[in-house]
Design a protein around this motif. Structure first.
Motif, PDB file in Angstrom:
ATOM      1  N   ILE A   1     107.511  24.895  23.612  1.00  0.00           N
ATOM      2  CA  ILE A   1     106.258  24.328  23.109  1.00  0.00           C
ATOM      3  C   ILE A   1     105.151  25.334  23.375  1.00  0.00           C
ATOM      4  CG2 ILE A   1     104.587  22.443  23.250  1.00  0.00           C
ATOM      5  CD1 ILE A   1     107.945  21.842  24.766  1.00  0.00           C
ATOM      6  N   THR A   2     104.366  25.660  22.366  1.00  0.00           N
ATOM      7  CA  THR A   2     103.274  26.607  22.536  1.00  0.00           C
ATOM      8  C   THR A   2     101.927  25.908  22.435  1.00  0.00           C
ATOM      9  OG1 THR A   2     102.979  27.182  20.202  1.00  0.00           O
ATOM     10  CG2 THR A   2     104.705  28.359  21.420  1.00  0.00           C
ATOM     11  N   ALA A   3     100.941  26.500  23.078  1.00  0.00           N
ATOM     12  CA  ALA A   3      99.581  25.960  23.006  1.00  0.00           C
ATOM     13  C   ALA A   3      99.056  26.034  21.578  1.00  0.00           C
ATOM     14  CB  ALA A   3      98.661  26.731  23.953  1.00  0.00           C
ATOM     15  N   ALA A   4      99.395  27.090  20.853  1.00  0.00           N
ATOM     16  CA  ALA A   4      98.930  27.235  19.470  1.00  0.00           C
ATOM     17  C   ALA A   4      99.473  26.120  18.596  1.00  0.00           C
ATOM     18  CB  ALA A   4      99.357  28.590  18.916  1.00  0.00           C
ATOM     19  N   GLU A   5     100.738  25.747  18.793  1.00  0.00           N
ATOM     20  CA  GLU A   5     101.330  24.655  18.019  1.00  0.00           C
ATOM     21  C   GLU A   5     100.654  23.329  18.338  1.00  0.00           C
ATOM     22  OE1 GLU A   5     105.909  26.300  17.526  1.00  0.00           O
ATOM     23  OE2 GLU A   5     105.364  25.055  19.243  1.00  0.00           O
ATOM     24  N   LEU A   6     100.407  23.079  19.619  1.00  0.00           N
ATOM     25  CA  LEU A   6      99.741  21.828  19.998  1.00  0.00           C
ATOM     26  C   LEU A   6      98.323  21.774  19.458  1.00  0.00           C
ATOM     27  CD1 LEU A   6     100.901  21.235  23.696  1.00  0.00           C
ATOM     28  CD2 LEU A   6     101.704  20.114  21.616  1.00  0.00           C
ATOM     29  N   ALA A   7      97.629  22.895  19.476  1.00  0.00           N
ATOM     30  CA  ALA A   7      96.263  22.929  18.951  1.00  0.00           C
ATOM     31  C   ALA A   7      96.251  22.600  17.465  1.00  0.00           C
ATOM     32  CB  ALA A   7      95.639  24.301  19.201  1.00  0.00           C
ATOM     33  N   GLU A   8      97.196  23.172  16.724  1.00  0.00           N
ATOM     34  CA  GLU A   8      97.279  22.907  15.285  1.00  0.00           C
ATOM     35  C   GLU A   8      97.650  21.454  15.018  1.00  0.00           C
ATOM     36  OE1 GLU A   8      99.942  24.239  11.389  1.00  0.00           O
ATOM     37  OE2 GLU A   8     100.221  25.229  13.332  1.00  0.00           O
ATOM     38  N   LEU A   9      98.609  20.950  15.769  1.00  0.00           N
ATOM     39  CA  LEU A   9      99.100  19.594  15.573  1.00  0.00           C
ATOM     40  C   LEU A   9      98.040  18.544  15.881  1.00  0.00           C
ATOM     41  CD1 LEU A   9     101.671  17.811  15.031  1.00  0.00           C
ATOM     42  CD2 LEU A   9     102.006  17.827  17.514  1.00  0.00           C
ATOM     43  N   CYS A  10      97.304  18.760  16.975  1.00  0.00           N
ATOM     44  CA  CYS A  10      96.376  17.742  17.464  1.00  0.00           C
ATOM     45  C   CYS A  10      94.934  17.988  17.046  1.00  0.00           C
ATOM     46  CB  CYS A  10      96.455  17.666  18.993  1.00  0.00           C
ATOM     47  SG  CYS A  10      98.135  17.435  19.610  1.00  0.00           S
TER      48      CYS A  10
ATOM     49  N   TYR B   1      95.906  25.147  25.651  1.00  0.00           N
ATOM     50  CA  TYR B   1      96.662  25.916  26.641  1.00  0.00           C
ATOM     51  C   TYR B   1      96.465  25.330  28.040  1.00  0.00           C
ATOM     52  CZ  TYR B   1      98.403  29.793  29.426  1.00  0.00           C
ATOM     53  OH  TYR B   1      99.100  30.551  30.328  1.00  0.00           O
ATOM     54  N   ARG B   2      95.246  24.962  28.361  1.00  0.00           N
ATOM     55  CA  ARG B   2      94.987  24.340  29.671  1.00  0.00           C
ATOM     56  C   ARG B   2      95.756  23.029  29.801  1.00  0.00           C
ATOM     57  NH1 ARG B   2      89.388  21.918  29.746  1.00  0.00           N
ATOM     58  NH2 ARG B   2      90.616  20.327  28.652  1.00  0.00           N
ATOM     59  N   ASP B   3      95.716  22.199  28.737  1.00  0.00           N
ATOM     60  CA  ASP B   3      96.424  20.923  28.778  1.00  0.00           C
ATOM     61  C   ASP B   3      97.937  21.135  28.886  1.00  0.00           C
ATOM     62  OD1 ASP B   3      94.021  19.617  28.559  1.00  0.00           O
ATOM     63  OD2 ASP B   3      94.214  19.175  26.411  1.00  0.00           O
ATOM     64  N   LEU B   4      98.433  22.148  28.197  1.00  0.00           N
ATOM     65  CA  LEU B   4      99.864  22.438  28.251  1.00  0.00           C
ATOM     66  C   LEU B   4     100.293  22.808  29.662  1.00  0.00           C
ATOM     67  CD1 LEU B   4     102.553  22.941  26.720  1.00  0.00           C
ATOM     68  CD2 LEU B   4     101.772  25.292  26.344  1.00  0.00           C
ATOM     69  N   GLN B   5      99.518  23.667  30.317  1.00  0.00           N
ATOM     70  CA  GLN B   5      99.832  24.081  31.686  1.00  0.00           C
ATOM     71  C   GLN B   5      99.799  22.899  32.647  1.00  0.00           C
ATOM     72  OE1 GLN B   5     101.136  27.086  32.221  1.00  0.00           O
ATOM     73  NE2 GLN B   5      99.471  28.488  32.675  1.00  0.00           N
ATOM     74  N   ASN B   6      98.725  22.100  32.563  1.00  0.00           N
ATOM     75  CA  ASN B   6      98.580  20.962  33.471  1.00  0.00           C
ATOM     76  C   ASN B   6      99.666  19.917  33.242  1.00  0.00           C
ATOM     77  OD1 ASN B   6      96.297  22.155  34.576  1.00  0.00           O
ATOM     78  ND2 ASN B   6      94.873  20.990  33.294  1.00  0.00           N
ATOM     79  N   ALA B   7      99.959  19.654  31.960  1.00  0.00           N
ATOM     80  CA  ALA B   7     100.976  18.656  31.647  1.00  0.00           C
ATOM     81  C   ALA B   7     102.342  19.093  32.148  1.00  0.00           C
ATOM     82  CB  ALA B   7     101.014  18.401  30.140  1.00  0.00           C
TER      83      ALA B   7
ATOM     84  N   THR C   1     113.619  21.266  34.537  1.00  0.00           N
ATOM     85  CA  THR C   1     112.979  22.556  34.793  1.00  0.00           C
ATOM     86  C   THR C   1     111.933  22.837  33.725  1.00  0.00           C
ATOM     87  OG1 THR C   1     114.607  23.802  33.482  1.00  0.00           O
ATOM     88  CG2 THR C   1     115.053  23.563  35.842  1.00  0.00           C
ATOM     89  N   VAL C   2     110.923  23.610  34.107  1.00  0.00           N
ATOM     90  CA  VAL C   2     109.914  24.102  33.170  1.00  0.00           C
ATOM     91  C   VAL C   2     109.709  25.587  33.439  1.00  0.00           C
ATOM     92  CG1 VAL C   2     107.542  23.951  32.356  1.00  0.00           C
ATOM     93  CG2 VAL C   2     108.730  21.866  33.076  1.00  0.00           C
ATOM     94  N   ASP C   3     109.833  26.404  32.408  1.00  0.00           N
ATOM     95  CA  ASP C   3     109.570  27.840  32.511  1.00  0.00           C
ATOM     96  C   ASP C   3     108.236  28.142  31.832  1.00  0.00           C
ATOM     97  OD1 ASP C   3     112.043  28.067  33.675  1.00  0.00           O
ATOM     98  OD2 ASP C   3     113.032  28.883  31.902  1.00  0.00           O
ATOM     99  N   TYR C   4     107.446  29.027  32.453  1.00  0.00           N
ATOM    100  CA  TYR C   4     106.142  29.399  31.919  1.00  0.00           C
ATOM    101  C   TYR C   4     106.194  30.832  31.387  1.00  0.00           C
ATOM    102  CZ  TYR C   4     104.660  25.366  34.674  1.00  0.00           C
ATOM    103  OH  TYR C   4     104.540  24.103  35.203  1.00  0.00           O
ATOM    104  N   ILE C   5     105.800  31.014  30.146  1.00  0.00           N
ATOM    105  CA  ILE C   5     105.693  32.348  29.559  1.00  0.00           C
ATOM    106  C   ILE C   5     104.210  32.574  29.281  1.00  0.00           C
ATOM    107  CG2 ILE C   5     106.461  33.905  27.738  1.00  0.00           C
ATOM    108  CD1 ILE C   5     108.369  30.700  28.407  1.00  0.00           C
ATOM    109  N   ASP C   6     103.513  33.045  30.300  1.00  0.00           N
ATOM    110  CA  ASP C   6     102.053  33.093  30.256  1.00  0.00           C
ATOM    111  C   ASP C   6     101.528  33.988  29.129  1.00  0.00           C
ATOM    112  OD1 ASP C   6     101.787  31.390  32.435  1.00  0.00           O
ATOM    113  OD2 ASP C   6     101.989  33.041  33.860  1.00  0.00           O
ATOM    114  N   GLN C   7     102.143  35.122  28.924  1.00  0.00           N
ATOM    115  CA  GLN C   7     101.638  36.061  27.920  1.00  0.00           C
ATOM    116  C   GLN C   7     101.695  35.479  26.498  1.00  0.00           C
ATOM    117  OE1 GLN C   7     103.905  36.640  30.168  1.00  0.00           O
ATOM    118  NE2 GLN C   7     103.214  38.349  31.479  1.00  0.00           N
ATOM    119  N   GLU C   8     102.537  34.482  26.296  1.00  0.00           N
ATOM    120  CA  GLU C   8     102.689  33.885  24.972  1.00  0.00           C
ATOM    121  C   GLU C   8     102.060  32.504  24.873  1.00  0.00           C
ATOM    122  OE1 GLU C   8     106.770  33.933  23.797  1.00  0.00           O
ATOM    123  OE2 GLU C   8     107.120  35.950  24.598  1.00  0.00           O
ATOM    124  N   GLY C   9     101.462  32.027  25.955  1.00  0.00           N
ATOM    125  CA  GLY C   9     100.894  30.681  25.934  1.00  0.00           C
ATOM    126  C   GLY C   9     101.942  29.642  25.593  1.00  0.00           C
ATOM    127  N   ARG C  10     103.090  29.722  26.269  1.00  0.00           N
ATOM    128  CA  ARG C  10     104.249  28.914  25.883  1.00  0.00           C
ATOM    129  C   ARG C  10     104.990  28.431  27.121  1.00  0.00           C
ATOM    130  NH1 ARG C  10     109.612  30.528  24.568  1.00  0.00           N
ATOM    131  NH2 ARG C  10     109.017  32.727  24.769  1.00  0.00           N
TER     132      ARG C  10
END
Length: 283
Positions: free
Chosen positions: A51-60, A68-74, A107-116
Motif C-alpha cells: 500500500i502506498t501513500a500516493a495510492e491512498l491519497a488518490e483513492l481518498c 503518508y503520515r496516516d499510512l505510517q501511523n496506521a 508483520t509490516v515492512d516500511y519502504i521509506d524512500q517509496e512512501g510504501r
C-alpha cells in the motif's frame, strides 16, 4: 489506479466481528484486502500486500503528505489491533459458541524512500478473506474511500451484507460489533456520536441512501431499523434503444440498467429478478 475494479470481499464472520479501527487503519486494511487473490485455491500468510501513500491519497482525495503520515501511523497501530470473531459451534452436540481473538496483521515492512508499506495478514484472518464460496460480503472500495467516520464504514458493510434494503439490528449487537459496549451508554449520546455521523457519511459518500428508526422494548430502545436503496442517478438521454433491445429479450431492463440499479453485494440474477418486478418508470 483502477478504483472501480478494487473489490473488498470479506467473510460475514469478519463483517460481524468485534473490533475497532480508525479511518486510516481501515483504509490500509481494506486496500490490502482488495489485493487478495481469491481465484487461487490456497493463499498463504507469506504473501506481502503493498500500500502506498500516493495510492491512498488518490483513492481518498487527501493530500499526499497527509496520506503518508496516516499510512505510517496506521501501520504502527495495526500491530496491536485485535479482532474478535464470533464463530458457530463445530458440532451438533456443542451448544456453546466460540470466540476467537486474533490479530489483523503479523508483520509490516516500511519502504521509506517509496512512501510504501508491505504487510502480511495474520494466519487466522486469511481464511476469512480467501476461498469464499458463500456467506460473504462484497463491495467496491471506492464506496467507502472518502468516508471520515470509522463507524460509517462499518455500518455500510453491515448494510450491504443484507442487499434486501432493510435490516433490523439489535442495539446490543451493534455496540458489540463496534466495541462500544461501555461507551455512550445513553442512547441519546450513541445517536449523536456514532449513529448520526455514520448515516450522514453513508448518505454523502456511498452509493446508498439510508434512513433509520428505532424500536423499543418497554421504554428501552433495543433495535435499530435501517432502510436503504441505491441513490437515484440523473435521468440519462438515449436509453430507448437499449430498453427496446432488452424488451425483445423478454426483460424490462437493459444490462446497463441492471448494472446501474443493482444493490451492493447483489448478484446479477437477483438484481434482474428484483428489477423485473418494478415499474419501468422507476429506472
Amino acid at each position: 489506479m483502477e478504483q472501480d475494479r478494487q473489490l473488498v470481499v470479506k467473510s460475514n464472520h469478519i463483517i460481524e466481528a468485534s473490533y475497532r479501527l480508525s479511518v486510516a487503519e481501515q483504509r490500509v486494511i481494506l486496500s490490502a484486502i482488495t489485493q487478495v487473490r481469491r481465484d487461487q485455491q490456497k493463499v498463504t500468510d507469506e504473501v506481502l500486500y503493498s500500500i502506498t501513500a500516493a495510492e491512498l491519497a488518490e483513492l481518498c482525495g487527501t493530500d499526499p503528505k497527509t496520506a503518508y503520515r496516516d499510512l505510517q501511523n496506521a501501520a504502527e497501530r495495526l500491530q496491536t489491533r485485535r479482532v474478535t470473531l464470533h464463530l458457530e459451534p463445530d458440532g451438533v452436540t456443542i451448544r456453546s459458541k466460540r470466540r476467537r481473538v486474533t490479530c489483523w496483521v503479523q508483520t509490516v515492512d516500511y519502504i521509506d524512500q517509496e512512501g510504501r508499506i508491505e504487510l502480511r495478514f495474520g494466519k487466522d484472518i486469511l481464511p476469512y478473506l480467501t476461498g469464499l464460496q458463500r456467506e460473504f460480503t462484497r463491495y467496491a472500495l471506492s464506496d467507502v474511500a472518502k468516508m471520515t467516520s470509522a463507524h460509517g464504514i462499518r455500518l455500510y458493510e453491515l448494510l450491504v451484507q443484507w442487499p434486501e434494503g432493510h435490516r433490523v439490528v439489535p442495539l446490543d449487537d451493534l455496540r458489540r460489533w463496534l466495541q462500544l459496549e461501555d461507551r455512550y451508554p445513553s442512547i441519546k449520546d450513541f445517536k449523536r456520536w456514532v449513529l448520526d455521523p455514520a448515516v450522514e457519511q453513508i448518505n454523502e459518500h456511498s452509493p446508498l441512501t439510508v434512513t433509520w428508526s428505532q424500536r423499543k422494548t418497554g421504554r428501552k430502545v433495543t433495535h435499530l431499523v435501517f432502510d436503504y436503496a441505491p441513490k437515484k442517478p440523473p435521468v440519462a438521454v438515449g436509453k430507448a434503444p437499449a430498453r427496446a433491445a432488452a424488451k425483445r429479450k423478454g426483460s424490462k431492463y437493459s444490462d446497463e440498467d441492471i448494472a446501474r440499479m443493482a444493490l451492493p453485494g447483489e448478484s446479477w440474477e437477483a438484481a434482474r429478478a428484483r428489477l423485473n418486478q418494478l415499474p419501468l418508470e422507476l429506472a
